[in-house]
Design a protein around this motif. Structure first.
Motif, PDB file in Angstrom:
ATOM      1  N   GLU A 292     -23.598  26.378  15.803  1.00 12.32           N
ATOM      2  CA  GLU A 292     -24.442  27.167  14.892  1.00 12.32           C
ATOM      3  C   GLU A 292     -24.014  26.979  13.436  1.00 12.32           C
ATOM      4  O   GLU A 292     -24.845  26.809  12.553  1.00 12.32           O
ATOM      5  CB  GLU A 292     -24.378  28.662  15.250  1.00 12.32           C
ATOM      6  CG  GLU A 292     -24.873  29.022  16.642  1.00 12.32           C
ATOM      7  CD  GLU A 292     -26.347  28.710  16.875  1.00 12.32           C
ATOM      8  OE1 GLU A 292     -27.082  28.445  15.904  1.00 12.32           O
ATOM      9  OE2 GLU A 292     -26.760  28.727  18.040  1.00 12.32           O
TER      10      GLU A 292
ATOM     11  N   ILE B 156     -33.450  28.575  21.769  1.00 10.38           N
ATOM     12  CA  ILE B 156     -34.278  29.785  21.645  1.00 10.38           C
ATOM     13  C   ILE B 156     -35.578  29.428  20.917  1.00 10.38           C
ATOM     14  O   ILE B 156     -36.674  29.791  21.347  1.00 10.38           O
ATOM     15  CB  ILE B 156     -33.523  30.890  20.862  1.00 10.38           C
ATOM     16  CG1 ILE B 156     -32.238  31.296  21.605  1.00 10.38           C
ATOM     17  CG2 ILE B 156     -34.420  32.097  20.622  1.00 10.38           C
ATOM     18  CD1 ILE B 156     -31.322  32.212  20.795  1.00 10.38           C
TER      19      ILE B 156
ATOM     20  N   GLU C 180     -27.798  18.188  26.546  1.00  7.58           N
ATOM     21  CA  GLU C 180     -27.430  19.200  25.567  1.00  7.58           C
ATOM     22  C   GLU C 180     -28.626  19.532  24.672  1.00  7.58           C
ATOM     23  O   GLU C 180     -29.271  18.628  24.150  1.00  7.58           O
ATOM     24  CB  GLU C 180     -26.261  18.698  24.716  1.00  7.58           C
ATOM     25  CG  GLU C 180     -25.037  18.297  25.552  1.00  7.58           C
ATOM     26  CD  GLU C 180     -23.760  18.323  24.753  1.00  7.58           C
ATOM     27  OE1 GLU C 180     -23.775  17.920  23.585  1.00  7.58           O
ATOM     28  OE2 GLU C 180     -22.736  18.762  25.317  1.00  7.58           O
TER      29      GLU C 180
ATOM     30  N   GLU D  52     -23.457  17.064  15.183  1.00  7.95           N
ATOM     31  CA  GLU D  52     -23.341  18.443  15.685  1.00  7.95           C
ATOM     32  C   GLU D  52     -22.571  18.470  17.006  1.00  7.95           C
ATOM     33  O   GLU D  52     -21.689  19.309  17.217  1.00  7.95           O
ATOM     34  CB  GLU D  52     -24.743  19.053  15.878  1.00  7.95           C
ATOM     35  CG  GLU D  52     -25.468  19.325  14.556  1.00  7.95           C
ATOM     36  CD  GLU D  52     -26.981  19.427  14.684  1.00  7.95           C
ATOM     37  OE1 GLU D  52     -27.651  19.511  13.646  1.00  7.95           O
ATOM     38  OE2 GLU D  52     -27.504  19.415  15.821  1.00  7.95           O
TER      39      GLU D  52
ATOM     40  N   ILE E  64     -27.145  32.870  25.963  1.00 11.15           N
ATOM     41  CA  ILE E  64     -27.799  32.639  24.664  1.00 11.15           C
ATOM     42  C   ILE E  64     -29.191  33.281  24.652  1.00 11.15           C
ATOM     43  O   ILE E  64     -29.571  33.952  23.690  1.00 11.15           O
ATOM     44  CB  ILE E  64     -27.924  31.111  24.397  1.00 11.15           C
ATOM     45  CG1 ILE E  64     -26.542  30.460  24.290  1.00 11.15           C
ATOM     46  CG2 ILE E  64     -28.749  30.830  23.145  1.00 11.15           C
ATOM     47  CD1 ILE E  64     -25.747  30.865  23.090  1.00 11.15           C
TER      48      ILE E  64
ATOM     49  N   PHE F 242     -25.560  22.358  27.643  1.00  8.29           N
ATOM     50  CA  PHE F 242     -25.212  23.133  26.449  1.00  8.29           C
ATOM     51  C   PHE F 242     -26.497  23.567  25.763  1.00  8.29           C
ATOM     52  O   PHE F 242     -27.473  22.820  25.741  1.00  8.29           O
ATOM     53  CB  PHE F 242     -24.376  22.301  25.461  1.00  8.29           C
ATOM     54  CG  PHE F 242     -24.096  23.009  24.169  1.00  8.29           C
ATOM     55  CD1 PHE F 242     -23.065  23.921  24.069  1.00  8.29           C
ATOM     56  CD2 PHE F 242     -24.908  22.798  23.048  1.00  8.29           C
ATOM     57  CE1 PHE F 242     -22.837  24.623  22.886  1.00  8.29           C
ATOM     58  CE2 PHE F 242     -24.686  23.492  21.866  1.00  8.29           C
ATOM     59  CZ  PHE F 242     -23.646  24.396  21.782  1.00  8.29           C
ATOM     60  N   CYS F 243     -26.484  24.775  25.212  1.00  7.59           N
ATOM     61  CA  CYS F 243     -27.675  25.250  24.499  1.00  7.59           C
ATOM     62  C   CYS F 243     -27.243  26.206  23.394  1.00  7.59           C
ATOM     63  O   CYS F 243     -26.414  27.082  23.619  1.00  7.59           O
ATOM     64  CB  CYS F 243     -28.591  25.961  25.494  1.00  7.59           C
ATOM     65  SG  CYS F 243     -30.049  26.699  24.758  1.00  7.59           S
ATOM     66  N   ASP F 244     -27.764  25.994  22.178  1.00 14.40           N
ATOM     67  CA  ASP F 244     -27.498  26.959  21.101  1.00 14.40           C
ATOM     68  C   ASP F 244     -28.826  27.566  20.652  1.00 14.40           C
ATOM     69  O   ASP F 244     -29.825  27.498  21.373  1.00 14.40           O
ATOM     70  CB  ASP F 244     -26.684  26.321  19.962  1.00 14.40           C
ATOM     71  CG  ASP F 244     -27.425  25.198  19.258  1.00 14.40           C
ATOM     72  OD1 ASP F 244     -28.658  25.083  19.428  1.00 14.40           O
ATOM     73  OD2 ASP F 244     -26.769  24.428  18.539  1.00 14.40           O
ATOM     74  N   SER F 245     -28.869  28.130  19.440  1.00 11.30           N
ATOM     75  CA  SER F 245     -30.093  28.842  19.027  1.00 11.30           C
ATOM     76  C   SER F 245     -31.300  27.916  18.906  1.00 11.30           C
ATOM     77  O   SER F 245     -32.443  28.384  18.897  1.00 11.30           O
ATOM     78  CB  SER F 245     -29.854  29.581  17.712  1.00 11.30           C
ATOM     79  OG  SER F 245     -29.646  28.671  16.665  1.00 11.30           O
ATOM     80  N   SER F 246     -31.062  26.610  18.834  1.00 14.77           N
ATOM     81  CA  SER F 246     -32.185  25.667  18.825  1.00 14.77           C
ATOM     82  C   SER F 246     -32.985  25.782  20.119  1.00 14.77           C
ATOM     83  O   SER F 246     -34.199  25.568  20.121  1.00 14.77           O
ATOM     84  CB  SER F 246     -31.677  24.231  18.670  1.00 14.77           C
ATOM     85  OG  SER F 246     -30.829  24.133  17.556  1.00 14.77           O
TER      86      SER F 246
ATOM     87  N   ASP G  61     -29.522  21.055  21.350  1.00 16.32           N
ATOM     88  CA  ASP G  61     -29.103  21.565  20.039  1.00 16.32           C
ATOM     89  C   ASP G  61     -30.132  21.162  18.992  1.00 16.32           C
ATOM     90  O   ASP G  61     -31.201  20.645  19.328  1.00 16.32           O
ATOM     91  CB  ASP G  61     -27.680  21.085  19.682  1.00 16.32           C
ATOM     92  CG  ASP G  61     -27.589  19.562  19.511  1.00 16.32           C
ATOM     93  OD1 ASP G  61     -28.628  18.875  19.510  1.00 16.32           O
ATOM     94  OD2 ASP G  61     -26.452  19.058  19.388  1.00 16.32           O
ATOM     95  N   HIS G  62     -29.824  21.375  17.722  1.00 18.71           N
ATOM     96  CA  HIS G  62     -30.768  21.052  16.651  1.00 18.71           C
ATOM     97  C   HIS G  62     -31.109  19.563  16.656  1.00 18.71           C
ATOM     98  O   HIS G  62     -32.254  19.172  16.457  1.00 18.71           O
ATOM     99  CB  HIS G  62     -30.146  21.486  15.310  1.00 18.71           C
ATOM    100  CG  HIS G  62     -30.744  20.810  14.123  1.00 18.71           C
ATOM    101  ND1 HIS G  62     -30.083  19.853  13.388  1.00 18.71           N
ATOM    102  CD2 HIS G  62     -31.963  20.932  13.565  1.00 18.71           C
ATOM    103  CE1 HIS G  62     -30.854  19.438  12.416  1.00 18.71           C
ATOM    104  NE2 HIS G  62     -32.000  20.063  12.491  1.00 18.71           N
TER     105      HIS G  62
ATOM    106  N   ILE H  83     -25.469  34.830  16.872  1.00 17.62           N
ATOM    107  CA  ILE H  83     -24.674  34.202  17.930  1.00 17.62           C
ATOM    108  C   ILE H  83     -23.215  34.061  17.486  1.00 17.62           C
ATOM    109  O   ILE H  83     -22.290  34.399  18.231  1.00 17.62           O
ATOM    110  CB  ILE H  83     -25.297  32.841  18.313  1.00 17.62           C
ATOM    111  CG1 ILE H  83     -26.607  33.085  19.071  1.00 17.62           C
ATOM    112  CG2 ILE H  83     -24.321  31.994  19.136  1.00 17.62           C
ATOM    113  CD1 ILE H  83     -27.399  31.839  19.403  1.00 17.62           C
TER     114      ILE H  83
ATOM    115  N   GLN I  27     -24.345  29.672  30.690  1.00 16.83           N
ATOM    116  CA  GLN I  27     -24.237  29.539  29.223  1.00 16.83           C
ATOM    117  C   GLN I  27     -25.612  29.683  28.562  1.00 16.83           C
ATOM    118  O   GLN I  27     -25.757  30.327  27.527  1.00 16.83           O
ATOM    119  CB  GLN I  27     -23.607  28.181  28.866  1.00 16.83           C
ATOM    120  CG  GLN I  27     -23.153  28.062  27.408  1.00 16.83           C
ATOM    121  CD  GLN I  27     -24.156  27.342  26.507  1.00 16.83           C
ATOM    122  OE1 GLN I  27     -24.994  26.573  26.964  1.00 16.83           O
ATOM    123  NE2 GLN I  27     -24.079  27.613  25.218  1.00 16.83           N
TER     124      GLN I  27
END
Lengths: 100, 143
Positions: free
Chosen positions: B48, A58, A18, B18, A87, A52-56, A20-21, B113, A83
């Motif tokens: 987010e 990017i 995953e 998170e 993003i 999983f990937c969020d804006s972190s 994330d931040h 997002i 997914q």
């Protein structure tokens, strides 16, 4: 979180798990260490095993892009799960970076 | 909107939470039998919002993050992510793509997002008084 291969000045980083931040700082450090160590002409980030990937993610990609291009190198992204692709599309990363 | 079920989760703003936050919300929403895509979008929205609490609201301190997930009789999910941190001076500017007050390891894409994946997003914030992000998303009935 990552494994890698080096072939003909091309560094491929296989990212796992995953993104994330919380996880991105370690991933950033490890990837940058590899870039420093091998000074590749091209770095390919392989996302096949990213769940999983969020804006972190990017920010992670953009940071590595800046690092590679600052030294005249190239960054490419490959095998994005749906997914992750969604993003990256929101940030329009494809206009800047080759995705295969 | 009439809510028929809800869950409340409270945890300190450690970044290691998170993942716990997005997984917990996804687990609760699973009772609506969402698609893989809907669930991935909900996880990303929560990730987010919680990351904003960790990185911006509480910065280098630890405070409490409160999440309320509500399910309505029309299959709408309302997720409220609340902190009592430093608050946002100008919400409209904070929501702009690529705007960030964070370091270069932040993309400034969090609100973009959250807005893309939710049907409705509201932000209530005042400097020194914390922030609430309220997101709604309808889970389409299948079959």
């Amino acid at each position: 979180m990552l494994s890698y291969s080096v072939d003909d000045d091309i560094l491929t980083v296989f990212i796992k798990g995953e993104l994330d931040h919380h996880t991105s700082s370690g991933l950033r450090e490890e990837t940058d260490k590899l870039i420093d160590r091998f000074s590749p002409i091209k770095t390919i980030l392989d996302f096949k095993n990213v769940t999983f990937c969020d804006s972190s993610g990017i920010a992670f990609v953009l940071g590595r892009y800046k690092r590679m291009t600052a030294g005249g190198g190239i960054l490419e992204l490959t095998r994005l799960p749906r997914q992750v692709a969604t993003i990256f599309d929101l940030a329009n990363l494809g206009s800047l970076i080759r995705i295969t | 909107m009439k809510f028929i079920n809800e869950a409340n989760i409270t945890f300190p703003s450690n970044s290691s939470n998170e993942s716990f936050a997005r997984m917990s919300v996804a687990a609760f929403v699973s009772q609506l039998d969402p698609t893989v895509e809907e669930l991935a979008e909900i996880k990303t929205m929560v990730s987010e919002a919680v990351t904003n609490c960790v990185v911006h609201a509480y910065e280098n301190t630890i405070g409490l993050v409160r999440i309320r997930v509500q399910i309505s009789d029309s299959r709408a999910v309302r997720i409220t992510v609340k902190d009592t941190g430093k608050g946002i001076e100008d919400v409209e500017t904070a929501k702009q793509p690529c705007f960030t007050t964070g370091s270069e390891d932040r993309a400034g894409m969090g609100f973009t997002i959250m807005e893309s994946f939710s049907d409705k997003l509201r932000v209530k914030s005042a400097p020194g008084r914390g922030t609430s992000v309220i997101m709604e998303k309808k889970i389409i009935k299948r079959g």
